[in-house]
Design a protein around this motif. Structure first.
Motif, mmCIF file in Angstrom:
data_model
loop_
_atom_site.group_PDB
_atom_site.id
_atom_site.type_symbol
_atom_site.label_atom_id
_atom_site.label_comp_id
_atom_site.label_asym_id
_atom_site.label_seq_id
_atom_site.Cartn_x
_atom_site.Cartn_y
_atom_site.Cartn_z
ATOM 1 N N TRP A 302 30.394 25.693 36.037
ATOM 2 C CA TRP A 302 30.597 25.959 34.613
ATOM 3 C C TRP A 302 29.318 25.632 33.842
ATOM 4 O O TRP A 302 28.321 25.178 34.437
ATOM 5 C CB TRP A 302 31.800 25.142 34.117
ATOM 6 C CG TRP A 302 32.281 25.470 32.736
ATOM 7 C CD1 TRP A 302 32.530 24.577 31.726
ATOM 8 C CD2 TRP A 302 32.595 26.762 32.217
ATOM 9 N NE1 TRP A 302 32.975 25.239 30.617
ATOM 10 C CE2 TRP A 302 33.016 26.587 30.892
ATOM 11 C CE3 TRP A 302 32.543 28.066 32.729
ATOM 12 C CZ2 TRP A 302 33.385 27.652 30.069
ATOM 13 C CZ3 TRP A 302 32.899 29.122 31.910
ATOM 14 C CH2 TRP A 302 33.318 28.909 30.603
ATOM 15 N N GLN A 303 29.318 25.907 32.544
ATOM 16 C CA GLN A 303 28.175 25.570 31.703
ATOM 17 C C GLN A 303 28.685 25.030 30.371
ATOM 18 O O GLN A 303 29.857 25.219 30.046
ATOM 19 C CB GLN A 303 27.316 26.813 31.433
ATOM 20 C CG GLN A 303 27.892 27.793 30.416
ATOM 21 C CD GLN A 303 28.674 28.934 31.039
ATOM 22 O OE1 GLN A 303 28.373 29.362 32.138
ATOM 23 N NE2 GLN A 303 29.678 29.424 30.319
ATOM 24 N N TRP A 305 27.758 24.987 26.116
ATOM 25 C CA TRP A 305 27.062 25.831 25.150
ATOM 26 C C TRP A 305 26.362 24.932 24.138
ATOM 27 O O TRP A 305 26.998 24.272 23.341
ATOM 28 C CB TRP A 305 28.055 26.780 24.469
ATOM 29 C CG TRP A 305 27.362 27.887 23.756
ATOM 30 C CD1 TRP A 305 27.026 27.912 22.435
ATOM 31 C CD2 TRP A 305 26.889 29.112 24.318
ATOM 32 N NE1 TRP A 305 26.375 29.083 22.136
ATOM 33 C CE2 TRP A 305 26.279 29.845 23.274
ATOM 34 C CE3 TRP A 305 26.925 29.668 25.604
ATOM 35 C CZ2 TRP A 305 25.705 31.095 23.469
ATOM 36 C CZ3 TRP A 305 26.361 30.916 25.799
ATOM 37 C CH2 TRP A 305 25.756 31.617 24.750
ATOM 38 N N ALA A 310 23.315 28.529 26.704
ATOM 39 C CA ALA A 310 24.131 27.931 27.765
ATOM 40 C C ALA A 310 23.293 27.055 28.683
ATOM 41 O O ALA A 310 22.190 27.426 29.075
ATOM 42 C CB ALA A 310 24.795 29.039 28.587
ATOM 43 N N GLU A 339 29.314 22.625 23.379
ATOM 44 C CA GLU A 339 30.694 23.116 23.490
ATOM 45 C C GLU A 339 31.056 23.287 24.967
ATOM 46 O O GLU A 339 30.351 23.967 25.704
ATOM 47 C CB GLU A 339 30.792 24.454 22.748
ATOM 48 C CG GLU A 339 32.167 25.084 22.806
ATOM 49 C CD GLU A 339 32.166 26.463 22.158
ATOM 50 O OE1 GLU A 339 31.825 26.577 20.962
ATOM 51 O OE2 GLU A 339 32.498 27.428 22.868
ATOM 52 N N TYR A 341 34.516 24.020 25.963
ATOM 53 C CA TYR A 341 35.381 25.204 25.854
ATOM 54 C C TYR A 341 35.444 25.576 24.381
ATOM 55 O O TYR A 341 35.475 24.692 23.529
ATOM 56 C CB TYR A 341 36.830 24.936 26.277
ATOM 57 C CG TYR A 341 37.051 24.283 27.601
ATOM 58 C CD1 TYR A 341 36.385 24.721 28.744
ATOM 59 C CD2 TYR A 341 37.978 23.255 27.722
ATOM 60 C CE1 TYR A 341 36.636 24.116 29.968
ATOM 61 C CE2 TYR A 341 38.236 22.657 28.945
ATOM 62 C CZ TYR A 341 37.552 23.088 30.056
ATOM 63 O OH TYR A 341 37.799 22.488 31.255
ATOM 64 N N HIS A 344 32.436 30.216 22.092
ATOM 65 C CA HIS A 344 31.250 30.684 22.813
ATOM 66 C C HIS A 344 31.405 30.582 24.315
ATOM 67 O O HIS A 344 30.619 31.161 25.065
ATOM 68 C CB HIS A 344 30.022 29.859 22.423
ATOM 69 C CG HIS A 344 29.760 29.855 20.955
ATOM 70 N ND1 HIS A 344 30.142 28.816 20.135
ATOM 71 C CD2 HIS A 344 29.183 30.784 20.163
ATOM 72 C CE1 HIS A 344 29.798 29.088 18.892
ATOM 73 N NE2 HIS A 344 29.223 30.279 18.872
ATOM 74 N N ASN A 345 32.370 29.799 24.741
ATOM 75 C CA ASN A 345 32.411 29.365 26.127
ATOM 76 C C ASN A 345 33.890 29.318 26.508
ATOM 77 O O ASN A 345 34.511 28.259 26.464
ATOM 78 C CB ASN A 345 31.779 27.957 26.165
ATOM 79 C CG ASN A 345 31.026 27.664 27.420
ATOM 80 O OD1 ASN A 345 30.633 28.571 28.152
ATOM 81 N ND2 ASN A 345 30.825 26.387 27.675
ATOM 82 N N SER A 346 34.453 30.486 26.824
ATOM 83 C CA SER A 346 35.911 30.590 26.875
ATOM 84 C C SER A 346 36.536 29.791 28.009
ATOM 85 O O SER A 346 36.112 29.870 29.163
ATOM 86 C CB SER A 346 36.319 32.054 27.027
ATOM 87 O OG SER A 346 37.716 32.129 27.228
#
Ligand SMILES: *Cc1c(COP(=O)(O)O)cnc(C)c1O
Length: 388
Positions: A302-303, A305, A310, A339, A341, A344-346
């Motif tokens: 994962w990443q 934001w 990212a 962020e 979730y 920007h980062n679903s």
């Protein structure tokens, strides 16, 4: 944000919740009541604040999956009717009545036990009959083999003293899937539900509130709205159908870049040394780990934001921290927000990578993470679930 809370937190956008509520209501038609599913602490969003907002917006009903969850709402001043979808031990009937809980009833023997306890307590327990039309979880079986027996049993339940049968409902197993086999399955479930409610009505057992539509049905089968619909995940603006309905994610999980390290090429990062720097690297250390709900399976996948883009998570996610690669984001500074979730980062993408569903990831955001509630861009409430 107080410095003591400035670690990892969840921002809950009550305006997004209101937007989702209105969008779903418009979709399902003016006659269908809205039941907000707020079990599991409103899917991790905070049941009391979410319920208060839904009550203010005009929702007619709420649903939980334990008596304790219902009690929490009553203690939080929530007045709406509450449907307890799950198993309540019969010896807690008096408590259920005291906090005005409507209980789902899944069998004749359960109904008899509730009836006896309600009479002992000298009152009436409101119930909704649960039909099993294909989920094979709780409910009176509605397949061909059991239909007639279930019809008789439900008629008897409706005459039991101490019970008031207000509603009848069923739950779909694959209403969120759009392939042909799933559509056939969902239509068959709906046919069984209709057949049973019609047969009951013909026997004089009419129910004020018939309901079947979960999020999947609200998205794919708005014609199943009946007297009430029960959206959970889509009302929080997540799950794979939320975007196509124009819904907005309610939760943004945030953390900060706590420290920035300069590491030489070929340096191992975190437990198990599963990541090695391929170049001289800037590595950010973030105060979020699997104990906050960031599943360890997202390690190296994962990443987060940052304000500049990212940053991939590198190495294993630890209990309380994780590391991200900031080498390509030289502008990122210690103290910047990130962020985990959100818009920007679903969380839907994170769920796919983790081999699960968005429900599990928001439910997993732990009690260590304060929920901060926003309305009109301003903080209106905060809930720190750890004892202060
Ligand atoms: C959890 C639940 C819902 C809500 O499901 P979503 O998929 O989140 O919409 C609705 N009805 C019942 C019986 C449930 O248990």
């Amino acid at each position: 944000m107080d410095s003591t809370l400035r670690r990892t937190w969840a921002e809950i956008d009550l305006d997004a919740l209101a937007h989702n509520y209105r969008t779903l209501r418009a979709r399902m038609g003016e006659h269908a009541r809205f039941l907000g599913v707020v079990k599991a602490d409103a899917y991790g969003h905070g049941a009391v604040e979410v319920s208060r907002m839904l009550e203010e917006l005009g929702a007619e009903y709420l649903a939980v999956s334990s008596l304790d969850e219902a009690l929490e709402l009553r203690q939080g001043g929530v007045g709406l009717p509450i449907l307890q979808l799950g198993l309540t031990p019969a010896d807690q009937t008096a408590q259920a009545m005291a906090c005005r809980v409507t209980q789902a009833v899944w069998s004749e023997s359960a109904a008899q036990a509730f009836s006896q306890e309600a009479q002992k307590a000298g009152g009436t327990l409101k119930i909704h009959i649960k039909l099993d039309t294909g989920m094979s979880r709780l409910g009176f079986s509605c397949d061909e083999e059991h239909f007639a027996d279930s019809l008789e049993a439900i008629c008897r339940v409706c005459t039991l003293p101490g019970l008031e049968a207000e509603g009848i409902f069923t739950h779909f197993a694959v209403s969120d899937e759009s392939d042909g086999v799933s559509q056939d399955y969902t239509l068959r479930q709906y046919r069984r539900f209709s057949a049973m409610t019609e047969a009951l009505a013909a026997r004089g057992a009419a129910f004020a509130i018939r309901h079947c539509a979960n999020s999947g049905a609200a998205a794919g089968y708005p014609q199943f709205a009946c007297d009430m619909f029960r959206p959970g995940i889509v009302s929080y603006g997540i799950g794979h159908q939320a975007a196509e309905l124009g819904l907005r994610p309610v939760m943004t999980l945030k953390t900060v870049v706590g420290a920035v390290r300069e590491l030489p090429e070929d340096t191992a990062v975190s437990y198990g040394c599963t990541f090695r720097t391929a170049r001289p690297s800037r590595i950010g250390v973030l105060p979020i780990g699997y104990a906050d709900g960031l599943h360890r399976v997202l390690s190296n996948q994962w990443q987060v934001w940052t304000p500049w883009g990212a940053a991939p998570i590198v190495g294993r996610i630890c209990m309380d921290m994780c590391m991200v690669d900031l080498t390509d984001l030289p502008q990122v500074r210690e103290g910047d927000e990130a962020e985990v979730y959100g818009v920007h980062n679903s969380v839907n993408d994170a769920a796919r990578l983790a081999g699960t569903i968005a429900y599990e990831l928001t439910c997993a955001v732990s009690k260590r993470v304060p929920r901060i509630y926003y309305r009109g861009g301003r903080e209106v409430a905060r809930e720190l679930l750890l004892r202060g």
